[in-house]
Design a protein around this motif. Sequence first.
Motif, PDB file in Angstrom:
ATOM      1  N   CYS A  29      -9.634  13.240  12.131  1.00  0.00           N
ATOM      2  CA  CYS A  29      -8.497  12.352  11.933  1.00  0.00           C
ATOM      3  C   CYS A  29      -8.124  11.697  13.248  1.00  0.00           C
ATOM      4  O   CYS A  29      -7.195  12.106  13.915  1.00  0.00           O
ATOM      5  CB  CYS A  29      -7.294  13.111  11.383  1.00  0.00           C
ATOM      6  N   SER A  30      -8.874  10.689  13.639  1.00  0.00           N
ATOM      7  CA  SER A  30      -8.554  10.005  14.879  1.00  0.00           C
ATOM      8  C   SER A  30      -8.093   8.598  14.578  1.00  0.00           C
ATOM      9  O   SER A  30      -8.241   8.108  13.471  1.00  0.00           O
ATOM     10  CB  SER A  30      -9.763   9.992  15.808  1.00  0.00           C
ATOM     11  N   ASN A  31      -7.565   7.914  15.607  1.00  0.00           N
ATOM     12  CA  ASN A  31      -7.058   6.581  15.370  1.00  0.00           C
ATOM     13  C   ASN A  31      -8.130   5.518  15.505  1.00  0.00           C
ATOM     14  O   ASN A  31      -7.824   4.355  15.456  1.00  0.00           O
ATOM     15  CB  ASN A  31      -5.876   6.280  16.300  1.00  0.00           C
ATOM     16  N   ASP A  32      -9.419   5.870  15.644  1.00  0.00           N
ATOM     17  CA  ASP A  32     -10.411   4.821  15.597  1.00  0.00           C
ATOM     18  C   ASP A  32     -11.035   4.692  14.225  1.00  0.00           C
ATOM     19  O   ASP A  32     -12.103   4.150  14.090  1.00  0.00           O
ATOM     20  CB  ASP A  32     -11.525   4.918  16.638  1.00  0.00           C
ATOM     21  N   ASP A  33     -10.339   5.152  13.201  1.00  0.00           N
ATOM     22  CA  ASP A  33     -10.832   4.990  11.848  1.00  0.00           C
ATOM     23  C   ASP A  33     -10.868   3.528  11.428  1.00  0.00           C
ATOM     24  O   ASP A  33     -11.477   3.186  10.443  1.00  0.00           O
ATOM     25  CB  ASP A  33      -9.976   5.781  10.849  1.00  0.00           C
ATOM     26  N   ASP A  34     -10.225   2.618  12.179  1.00  0.00           N
ATOM     27  CA  ASP A  34     -10.208   1.228  11.783  1.00  0.00           C
ATOM     28  C   ASP A  34     -11.479   0.494  12.180  1.00  0.00           C
ATOM     29  O   ASP A  34     -11.565  -0.698  11.987  1.00  0.00           O
ATOM     30  CB  ASP A  34      -8.978   0.494  12.316  1.00  0.00           C
ATOM     31  N   ASN A  35     -12.478   1.166  12.696  1.00  0.00           N
ATOM     32  CA  ASN A  35     -13.739   0.501  13.011  1.00  0.00           C
ATOM     33  C   ASN A  35     -14.501   0.113  11.759  1.00  0.00           C
ATOM     34  O   ASN A  35     -15.393  -0.706  11.818  1.00  0.00           O
ATOM     35  CB  ASN A  35     -14.627   1.397  13.884  1.00  0.00           C
ATOM     36  N   GLY A  36     -14.158   0.691  10.628  1.00  0.00           N
ATOM     37  CA  GLY A  36     -14.866   0.393   9.399  1.00  0.00           C
ATOM     38  C   GLY A  36     -14.472  -0.917   8.766  1.00  0.00           C
ATOM     39  O   GLY A  36     -14.981  -1.290   7.728  1.00  0.00           O
ATOM     40  N   GLY A  37     -13.570  -1.664   9.352  1.00  0.00           N
ATOM     41  CA  GLY A  37     -13.218  -2.960   8.826  1.00  0.00           C
ATOM     42  C   GLY A  37     -12.056  -2.943   7.870  1.00  0.00           C
ATOM     43  O   GLY A  37     -11.684  -3.969   7.332  1.00  0.00           O
ATOM     44  N   SER A  38     -11.473  -1.780   7.602  1.00  0.00           N
ATOM     45  CA  SER A  38     -10.378  -1.723   6.641  1.00  0.00           C
ATOM     46  C   SER A  38      -9.016  -1.865   7.301  1.00  0.00           C
ATOM     47  O   SER A  38      -8.026  -1.983   6.628  1.00  0.00           O
ATOM     48  CB  SER A  38     -10.447  -0.409   5.851  1.00  0.00           C
ATOM     49  N   ALA A  39      -8.947  -1.867   8.625  1.00  0.00           N
ATOM     50  CA  ALA A  39      -7.668  -2.016   9.324  1.00  0.00           C
ATOM     51  C   ALA A  39      -7.170  -3.446   9.166  1.00  0.00           C
ATOM     52  O   ALA A  39      -7.927  -4.374   8.935  1.00  0.00           O
ATOM     53  CB  ALA A  39      -7.827  -1.665  10.795  1.00  0.00           C
ATOM     54  N   SER A  40      -5.893  -3.602   9.320  1.00  0.00           N
ATOM     55  CA  SER A  40      -5.268  -4.898   9.118  1.00  0.00           C
ATOM     56  C   SER A  40      -5.374  -5.765  10.366  1.00  0.00           C
ATOM     57  O   SER A  40      -5.237  -5.296  11.486  1.00  0.00           O
ATOM     58  CB  SER A  40      -3.797  -4.699   8.760  1.00  0.00           C
ATOM     59  N   ILE A  41      -5.569  -7.045  10.165  1.00  0.00           N
ATOM     60  CA  ILE A  41      -5.579  -7.990  11.279  1.00  0.00           C
ATOM     61  C   ILE A  41      -4.239  -8.705  11.403  1.00  0.00           C
ATOM     62  O   ILE A  41      -4.086  -9.589  12.241  1.00  0.00           O
ATOM     63  CB  ILE A  41      -6.715  -9.021  11.156  1.00  0.00           C
ATOM     64  N   GLU A  42      -3.295  -8.311  10.576  1.00  0.00           N
ATOM     65  CA  GLU A  42      -1.989  -8.959  10.612  1.00  0.00           C
ATOM     66  C   GLU A  42      -1.356  -8.794  11.983  1.00  0.00           C
ATOM     67  O   GLU A  42      -1.429  -7.743  12.597  1.00  0.00           O
ATOM     68  CB  GLU A  42      -1.081  -8.376   9.535  1.00  0.00           C
ATOM     69  N   GLY A  43      -0.775  -9.875  12.498  1.00  0.00           N
ATOM     70  CA  GLY A  43      -0.139  -9.859  13.793  1.00  0.00           C
ATOM     71  C   GLY A  43      -0.614 -11.022  14.636  1.00  0.00           C
ATOM     72  O   GLY A  43      -1.333 -11.911  14.172  1.00  0.00           O
TER      73      GLY A  43
END
Length: 145
Positions: A21-35
């Motif tokens: 459970c680390s915070n680089d789980d967004d490497n899979g492309g599912s993290a948001s680009i909002e901002g």
Amino acid sequence: MKKITILFLSVLTLGLSVSSCSNDDDNGGSASIEGKWELSEEGAIVGGKEVLVDAENGSCSNDTYEFTNDGKFKLTEYYSNDGKCEPEAYNGTWTKNGNTLTIKFTGETQGETYQTELSGNKIKLKETFTEEGQTYTYVYVYVKK
């Protein structure tokens, strides 16, 4: 001995579940680009290798993208006009499917497609196109503001 084996397996299982459970789980492309994102590096893939340089815009700010949760974006580009920095803004819509980002500028009939790599506060956009029989890939790296 059986209790020690069960205890060891329990500790091992707990350790593996915590470490995954680390915070680089967004490497899979599912993290948001909002901002809001500011251009920090740009370049191309040359000879199969990524070649990036710092994005410098003289004394002007670097270009920014702002993606909102309603599928809209604003691109602000900065340029120097007789020593004075001038912003120029463009709007449109965006969609993201996995690692593919498509942006469509207002008034345009076709969108631009980018392969994305998103990790933490950085997003890398790769745009590939073919011109006169040659394939080119440009790379843009943005950091979250």
